[in-house]
Design an enzyme around this catalytic site. Sequence first.
Site, PDB file in Angstrom:
ATOM      1  N   HIS A 179       2.605  -5.958   2.181  1.00 48.83           N
ATOM      2  CA  HIS A 179       3.118  -7.235   1.632  1.00 48.83           C
ATOM      3  C   HIS A 179       1.942  -8.219   1.466  1.00 48.83           C
ATOM      4  CE1 HIS A 179       5.631 -10.698   1.122  1.00 48.83           C
ATOM      5  NE2 HIS A 179       6.740 -10.072   1.480  1.00 48.83           N
ATOM      6  N   GLU A 283       2.392  -6.410  -3.962  1.00 51.86           N
ATOM      7  CA  GLU A 283       2.635  -5.525  -2.822  1.00 51.86           C
ATOM      8  C   GLU A 283       2.792  -4.068  -3.257  1.00 51.86           C
ATOM      9  OE1 GLU A 283       6.127  -7.162  -0.831  1.00 51.86           O
ATOM     10  OE2 GLU A 283       5.738  -9.080  -1.779  1.00 51.86           O
TER      11      GLU A 283
HETATM   12  C1  BG6 Z   1       9.211 -10.168  -0.743  1.00 49.32           C
HETATM   13  C2  BG6 Z   1      10.630  -9.911  -1.134  1.00 49.32           C
HETATM   14  O1  BG6 Z   1       8.493  -8.994  -0.685  1.00 49.32           O
HETATM   15  O2  BG6 Z   1       9.189 -10.790   0.541  1.00 49.32           O
HETATM   16  C3  BG6 Z   1      11.399 -11.228  -1.161  1.00 49.32           C
HETATM   17  O3  BG6 Z   1      10.669  -9.288  -2.411  1.00 49.32           O
HETATM   18  C4  BG6 Z   1      11.272 -11.918   0.192  1.00 49.32           C
HETATM   19  O4  BG6 Z   1      12.753 -10.988  -1.482  1.00 49.32           O
HETATM   20  C5  BG6 Z   1       9.804 -12.063   0.545  1.00 49.32           C
HETATM   21  O5  BG6 Z   1      11.911 -13.181   0.132  1.00 49.32           O
HETATM   22  C6  BG6 Z   1       9.524 -12.744   1.891  1.00 49.32           C
HETATM   23  O6  BG6 Z   1      10.237 -12.153   2.901  1.00 49.32           O
HETATM   24  P1  BG6 Z   1      10.089 -12.725   4.366  1.00 49.32           P
HETATM   25  O7  BG6 Z   1      11.083 -11.954   5.194  1.00 49.32           O
HETATM   26  O8  BG6 Z   1       8.680 -12.506   4.804  1.00 49.32           O
HETATM   27  O9  BG6 Z   1      10.419 -14.200   4.282  1.00 49.32           O
END
Ligand code: BG6
Length: 340
Positions: A179, A283
């Site tokens: 991510h 990502e």
């Molecule tokens: C992204 C998702 O990878 O991560 C989104 O596609 C999500 O939908 C975002 O809102 C952040 O997620 P988190 O759990 O780290 O707030």
Amino acid sequence: MATTSTPPTPKSPRQQASSVERTKGPSGLEKVVLREARGFSAEVHLYGGQVTSWKNDRGDELLFVSNKATFKPPKAIRGGIPICFPQFGTHGNLEKHGFARNRFWAIDDNPPPFPESTAVKTFVDLILKPSEEDLKIWPHSFEFRLRVALGPGGDLVLISRIRNTNTDGRPFSFTFAYHTYFSVSDISEVRIEGLETLDYIDYLRGKERFTEQGDAIVFESEVDKIYLDAPAKIAIIDHEKKRTFVLRKDGLPDAVLWNPWDKKTKNMQDFGDEEYKHMLCVEPAAVEMPITLKPGEEWKGKMELSAVPSSYCSGQLDPDKEHLMALILSGALAGADAAS
Ligand code: BG6
């Protein structure tokens, strides 16, 4: 860990020897700092097995970490490179994006060797195995080995190896993402190359499937899309900074693009109201087709990042040529690319 050599009196980042140092951040959380001789560096927190910093030879931070990131378990750290495993997104009873990003990983002192030879000496190996509590929410035994390596030319390489260690003969399936939060000058100055004409699933439009129509991908509002079957190389071009991030991926067919923009940001306590302007998540992921492993089987997923000066050659961006030039100029060509 690899090397542990640090000169007695380091004067400037450019004069340091390469090193791998285990230390603690201001939050008290343990981290490993990788440094390369020319001043490149990276930091990996054991909490989450999460890269939280990647700097170039001028000390510029290349990853985004929110000023409001808490660094307090059990919340995941907002920024850097969280690992989404054993699931990306929200399905069933598992927490969103899985639990790997909010577990404490251990240093893996004796990982099984990589089949390929390695030229990169500055790296750390981490390992995550499920606890009794984890097995209650995801009843599968696994070994997740993560290598984070910093090449002599400043490239950052992450290699994940996940093995099914179930002893009852059961296979398991998982989804996965690196991510990655890139730091950008201003989101309105950023363009992505490599995802044009691809099919994507739009999380903001009921997870329906569309085909990308534009010539180039630019950003004017919230985005939350999964591009399917994305190519091995994606470029993130920051016009204002005149910098291109080149992302190479292997074993990870999909690519997620995410920016929460202004409204969604208001509901995120660990994210500043204006910070969406200075970040973009790209990502490498395996989401559309979960990966299934039988007992004893292992999966490998690799991401390699480099940051190179952007330039145009008859209107055509060629980050490869730029990267090559940068490596030749820095004298880092020998052994610059093989981290595994
Ligand atoms: C992204 C998702 O990878 O991560 C989104 O596609 C999500 O939908 C975002 O809102 C952040 O997620 P988190 O759990 O780290 O707030």
